[in-house]
Design a protein around this motif. Structure first.
Motif, PDB file in Angstrom:
ATOM      1  N   UNK A 264      38.042  24.795  32.108  1.00  0.00           N
ATOM      2  CA  UNK A 264      38.352  23.944  31.105  1.00  0.00           C
ATOM      3  C   UNK A 264      39.815  23.310  31.106  1.00  0.00           C
ATOM      4  N   UNK A 265      40.700  24.283  31.690  1.00  0.00           N
ATOM      5  CA  UNK A 265      42.003  23.876  32.021  1.00  0.00           C
ATOM      6  C   UNK A 265      42.557  24.529  32.903  1.00  0.00           C
ATOM      7  N   UNK A 266      43.590  23.971  33.802  1.00  0.00           N
ATOM      8  CA  UNK A 266      44.430  24.437  34.906  1.00  0.00           C
ATOM      9  C   UNK A 266      45.567  23.895  35.066  1.00  0.00           C
ATOM     10  N   UNK A 267      46.669  24.534  35.658  1.00  0.00           N
ATOM     11  CA  UNK A 267      47.980  24.266  35.714  1.00  0.00           C
ATOM     12  C   UNK A 267      48.500  24.717  37.012  1.00  0.00           C
ATOM     13  N   UNK A 268      49.585  23.955  37.485  1.00  0.00           N
ATOM     14  CA  UNK A 268      50.416  24.767  38.627  1.00  0.00           C
ATOM     15  C   UNK A 268      51.487  25.493  37.931  1.00  0.00           C
ATOM     16  N   UNK A 269      51.962  26.433  38.559  1.00  0.00           N
ATOM     17  CA  UNK A 269      52.993  27.336  38.284  1.00  0.00           C
ATOM     18  C   UNK A 269      53.582  28.040  39.469  1.00  0.00           C
ATOM     19  N   UNK A 270      54.676  27.500  39.902  1.00  0.00           N
ATOM     20  CA  UNK A 270      55.645  28.046  41.086  1.00  0.00           C
ATOM     21  C   UNK A 270      54.495  28.072  42.231  1.00  0.00           C
ATOM     22  N   UNK A 271      53.998  29.313  42.946  1.00  0.00           N
ATOM     23  CA  UNK A 271      53.385  28.939  44.129  1.00  0.00           C
ATOM     24  C   UNK A 271      51.793  29.286  43.864  1.00  0.00           C
ATOM     25  N   UNK A 272      51.322  29.421  42.286  1.00  0.00           N
ATOM     26  CA  UNK A 272      50.147  29.694  41.831  1.00  0.00           C
ATOM     27  C   UNK A 272      49.449  28.685  41.273  1.00  0.00           C
ATOM     28  N   UNK A 273      48.142  28.818  41.107  1.00  0.00           N
ATOM     29  CA  UNK A 273      47.311  27.860  40.326  1.00  0.00           C
ATOM     30  C   UNK A 273      46.676  28.703  39.231  1.00  0.00           C
ATOM     31  N   UNK A 274      46.417  28.481  37.929  1.00  0.00           N
ATOM     32  CA  UNK A 274      46.056  29.324  36.945  1.00  0.00           C
ATOM     33  C   UNK A 274      45.045  28.372  36.134  1.00  0.00           C
ATOM     34  N   UNK A 275      43.973  29.057  35.802  1.00  0.00           N
ATOM     35  CA  UNK A 275      42.751  28.251  35.360  1.00  0.00           C
ATOM     36  C   UNK A 275      42.110  29.402  34.430  1.00  0.00           C
ATOM     37  N   UNK A 276      41.477  28.617  33.369  1.00  0.00           N
ATOM     38  CA  UNK A 276      40.644  29.238  32.706  1.00  0.00           C
ATOM     39  C   UNK A 276      39.523  28.294  32.189  1.00  0.00           C
ATOM     40  N   UNK A 277      38.296  29.258  31.992  1.00  0.00           N
ATOM     41  CA  UNK A 277      36.936  28.355  31.312  1.00  0.00           C
ATOM     42  C   UNK A 277      35.918  29.152  31.111  1.00  0.00           C
ATOM     43  N   UNK A 278      34.776  29.254  31.554  1.00  0.00           N
ATOM     44  CA  UNK A 278      33.717  30.241  31.237  1.00  0.00           C
ATOM     45  C   UNK A 278      33.933  31.513  31.752  1.00  0.00           C
ATOM     46  N   UNK A 279      33.991  32.617  30.928  1.00  0.00           N
ATOM     47  CA  UNK A 279      34.557  33.962  31.300  1.00  0.00           C
ATOM     48  C   UNK A 279      35.783  34.380  30.652  1.00  0.00           C
ATOM     49  N   UNK A 280      35.954  35.465  30.359  1.00  0.00           N
ATOM     50  CA  UNK A 280      36.958  36.140  29.656  1.00  0.00           C
ATOM     51  C   UNK A 280      38.226  36.530  30.564  1.00  0.00           C
ATOM     52  N   UNK A 281      38.583  35.542  31.370  1.00  0.00           N
ATOM     53  CA  UNK A 281      39.782  35.907  32.164  1.00  0.00           C
ATOM     54  C   UNK A 281      40.761  34.525  32.681  1.00  0.00           C
TER      55      UNK A 281
END
Length: 341
Positions: A264-281
């Motif tokens: 449901x949401x994803x962002x670029x941060x430095x050399x990583x991609x961080x994402x959240x959605x279904x699931x507790x993490x």
């Protein structure tokens, strides 16, 4: 009900609860709360969050991150009702917090909010159900809005007048982002399309139907696009289709991330991609398609992820979802504590 919530959670409210019926209703509300939206103040010292009951809570990050922080520091300094229905989107300008609900956008002065005063600055009534996304075009300081009427509306922030409408999507718009170098608007919707628009001419540039790419398609989850992000020549998108990284010059996916459920949401941060959605993490992914880590969170499902990078003193990541708690990460690799709506 008291056993579920804990006496400490109830203490601040107990003086206003007159009957067992009120207590049960309060318990039910907390247990069924979802945080839909977040935005940091221009100074980076405060976090605003909106929930499914139309409430906005304002938290002091300075207090919560202080060495002398107590349990009370993790509670809102201000809590008020902004809309009759959910607060689908929050967005900060240099001076105001904008909140979007069902058919309306409201503006609240940050200067007043910080003084713990929730006085409405202005309200714009629109014939748009579920205003899901708002972004600012930094080139001309216009407000770009997308929601349930399938169109993108562009408002002149100086006059408050909507000056143009971009038509092309055939179903709800869920997400928007802006590509500054090319001055392009990207939109994703329930119709499964990511549309790219030239903000200078308001004309369509490209349309990517992500669900038609075999490596991204997941028919069991549908074709809807729920998250978008850009970084130079790259785009992240996901939802029903797998979260994927696209090279915008070639208009092709270069990496598909093996994450279960809908993101449901994803962002670029430095050399990583961080994402959240279904699931507790929170998922940490590498650009090549590898999932590097999955960081546990309090809510069982997540709707929103925000990075506060305005200054080092209040540098945090916050995530919210199907809970009255908003997790705070001072080091992005573990949850430090939770704010409580």
């Amino acid at each position: 009900e008291i056993g579920i919530l804990g006496f400490h959670e109830l203490y601040a409210k107990i003086i206003s609860i007159k009957t067992i019926k009120d207590l049960k209703y309060f318990s039910w509300c907390l247990l069924h709360m979802s945080v839909f939206s977040q935005s940091f103040s221009p100074c980076g010292r405060f976090l605003a969050a909106g929930n499914n009951y139309g409430e906005i809570a304002l938290f002091s990050l300075s207090a919560a991150l202080s060495p002398d922080a107590s349990e009370g520091s993790q509670k809102p300094i201000l809590n008020f009702t902004a809309h009759d229905g959910p607060v689908f989107s929050l967005l900060s300008t240099d001076t105001h917090l904008l909140s979007a609900g069902n058919g309306e956008i409201s503006a609240w002065s940050w200067a007043e909010l910080i003084k713990k005063v929730s006085q409405l600055f202005s309200k714009c009534i629109l014939e748009i159900p579920e205003i899901n996304a708002m972004i600012i075009n930094p080139k001309d300081n216009s407000l770009i809005v997308g929601g349930g009427d399938n169109n993108i509306h562009i408002m002149d922030m100086e006059t408050g007048i909507f000056k143009s409408v971009l038509k092309g999507h055939t179903d709800y718009i869920h997400c928007l982002c802006f590509k500054e170098r090319e001055e392009e608007i990207l939109s994703g919707g329930e119709d499964g399309a990511v549309r790219i628009w030239d903000s200078r001419t308001n004309r369509p540039v490209h349309c990517i139907e992500v669900f038609k790419y075999e490596e991204c398609a997941r028919p069991q989850f549908g074709k809807w696009i729920s998250c978008l992000a850009t970084d130079s020549d790259w785009m992240l998108c996901g939802g029903g289709p797998s979260l994927s990284l696209w090279h915008l010059r070639s208009m092709s996916p270069t990496s598909v991330f093996p994450l279960p459920g809908c993101q449901r949401e994803a962002v670029f941060h430095q050399d990583l991609i961080m994402s959240v959605g279904e699931g507790p993490y929170v998922s940490h992914c590498l650009h090549g398609g590898t999932v590097k880590a999955q960081i546990p969170c309090t809510p069982s499902s997540l709707n929103t992820l925000a990075l506060n990078l305005k200054n080092t003193e209040h540098r945090v990541m916050t995530v919210g979802g199907s809970s009255h708690q908003i997790d705070v990460f001072t080091n992005f690799s573990y949850r430090a504590f939770s704010l409580s709506f």
